[in-house]
Design an enzyme around this catalytic site. Structure first.
Site, PDB file in Angstrom:
ATOM      1  CE  LYS A  20      19.568  -7.458 -27.864  1.00 20.19           C
ATOM      2  NZ  LYS A  20      18.468  -8.257 -26.923  1.00 20.19           N
TER       3      LYS A  20
ATOM      4  CG  ASP B 215      21.635  -9.796 -26.016  1.00 21.28           C
ATOM      5  OD1 ASP B 215      20.465  -9.764 -25.596  1.00 21.28           O
ATOM      6  OD2 ASP B 215      22.043 -10.475 -27.136  1.00 21.28           O
TER       7      ASP B 215
END
Ligand code: GLU
Length: 417
Positions: free
Chosen positions: A105, A145
């Site tokens: 991430k 995201d």
């Protein structure tokens, strides 16, 4: 009450699962820490000629099952602990749906609404240049995201391909269709949330077509989930975003609400229904299904005491604190965890990556059918674990399935060096 650290939440979830798994302590310890985290300071020229600095991160949590995979978030709340937690959740998400990836991430600490499009492009390209040595089609594959989408993915792909002097569309997913994206990718997170809701209602012997639903967060995941759950016949009676919540006991036309938000910037004020209805009112509304689709820690233990929904399906990552989870388990509220419910995004990212490597495009129908098969198989595996092992809830069952797969991959390949 102190804000729950999402990285500690992840570690607690793994400890809970390990009680039901035969995993060595030293192997579990490895699964609780990222392999590496790159922390960057980006220096970027603003439109007025000044230079601004930004904190940015990329965490590669675990690569035992394949390339690191996970999105890039633009938000003022981005920090090292959050990125580490989100990268860990990706490991167990890709494992529970059994796609051949690890977890990663990234994020930049900023509020994108404070910057012009050209500033955002320079910030994004600077970030892409910094993470370039780490990423690659077979190494680490970022995606969208919170507050990022096709535009940012296209910039990252272009920066990477320019600097590498090659074409490598599979270096990033969530691209626009004309830039190598997949049909169905934008809707995929909301679509898997709908499948998860449908499956859990079916499992519990309830009818989703008769259900009332509240959705917290009306971004890409929440709004699409609301549309598709409404299509199954349910009444979406409450929705919210960061500027407020709206409530209509008759149920909204969720696509109209989406158009309204697109035109005005928020759901608040839709049909004049905004008044005294707030975020906590929505989360504690007496509905059949609650879909948290915003950010981490939306529901803590205190709020969980007041939750009246029978079922929670997590479209956001980490919306319940571990203490809230315990309260809901105690109250017999069934929670379909984030790592399964919102896994449609990364699953269709995987399909996009496969299409990029095949240089071949699937139809939307094929994407949606294959997604449905992946999510229903994962749901069935979770239910098997729920019924066969003495786990307290569906989240721990999903982690039991996922951790087992990661451990099997690790033990099959051994330790280096
Ligand atoms: N950001 C999404 C998630 O949290 C998608 C990640 C991806 O497509 O790689 O699952």
């Amino acid at each position: 009450m102190a804000e729950t650290n999402p990285f500690e939440s992840l570690q607690e979830q793994l400890d809970d699962a390990s009680e039901h798994l035969d995993v060595r302590d030293d192997v579990l310890e490895r699964l609780k820490q990222p392999e590496r985290v790159l922390e960057m300071t980006l220096s970027v020229e603003m439109d007025d000629g000044s230079v601004e600095t930004f904190n940015a991160y990329r965490s590669q949590f675990n690569g035992d099952r394949g390339p690191y995979k996970g999105g890039i978030r633009y938000h003022p709340g981005v920090d090292r602990a959050e990125v580490k937690a989100l990268s860990g959740w990706m490991v167990y998400k890709t494992a529970v749906v059994d796609i051949p990836y690890g977890g990663g991430k990234g994020g930049i600490e900023l509020d994108p609404s404070d910057y012009s499009e050209s500033e955002l492009e320079r910030i994004t390209r600077s970030f892409a240049a910094e993470i370039r040595p780490l990423i690659g089609e077979d190494k680490d594959v970022p995606a969208p995201d919170v507050n990022t989408g096709q535009r940012e993915m296209n910039w990252i792909k272009d920066t990477y391909e320019t600097l590498e002097n090659t074409t490598a569309p599979g270096v990033i997913t969530g691209k626009a269709l004309e830039n190598g994206g997949s049909k169905g990718r934008v809707e995929a997170t909301g679509r898997s949330t709908m499948f998860a809701a449908r499956e859990v209602f079916d499992y519990l012997g309830k009818d989703l077509a008769d259900a009332t639903v509240a959705v917290q967060g009306y971004g890409n995941a929440g709004s699409v989930a609301a549309n598709l759950i409404e299509d199954l016949g349910a009444d979406v009676v409450a929705v919210s975003d960061s500027s407020g919540a709206i409530y209509d006991p008759e149920g909204f036309d969720t696509r109209h609400v989406k158009d309204f938000k697109r035109d005005t910037g928020s759901v608040a004020g839709y049909d004049g229904a905004a008044e005294e209805f707030g975020n906590d009112d929505l989360l504690t509304l007496d509905v059949d299904l609650l879909v948290p689709a915003a950010l981490e820690n939306a529901i803590d233990a205190d709020l969980a005491e007041d939750v009246q929904a029978d079922v929670v399906v997590e479209a956001a990552n980490g919306p319940l604190t571990p203490d809230a989870d315990d309260v809901l388990t105690e109250k017999n509220v069934h929670v379909v965890p984030d790592i399964l419910a919102n896994a449609g995004g990364v699953t269709v990212s995987y399909f996009e990556w496969v299409q990029n490597r095949q240089r071949f495009q699937w139809t939307e129908q094929r994407v949606n059918e294959e997604l449905e098969a992946v999510i229903t198989d994962a749901f069935d595996a979770m239910i098997d674990a729920y019924e066969d092992s003495d786990v307290p809830n569906l989240r721990t069952a999903a982690y039991v399935v996922a951790v087992r797969r990661v451990v099997d991959a690790y033990e099959g390949s051994g330790t280096w060096p």
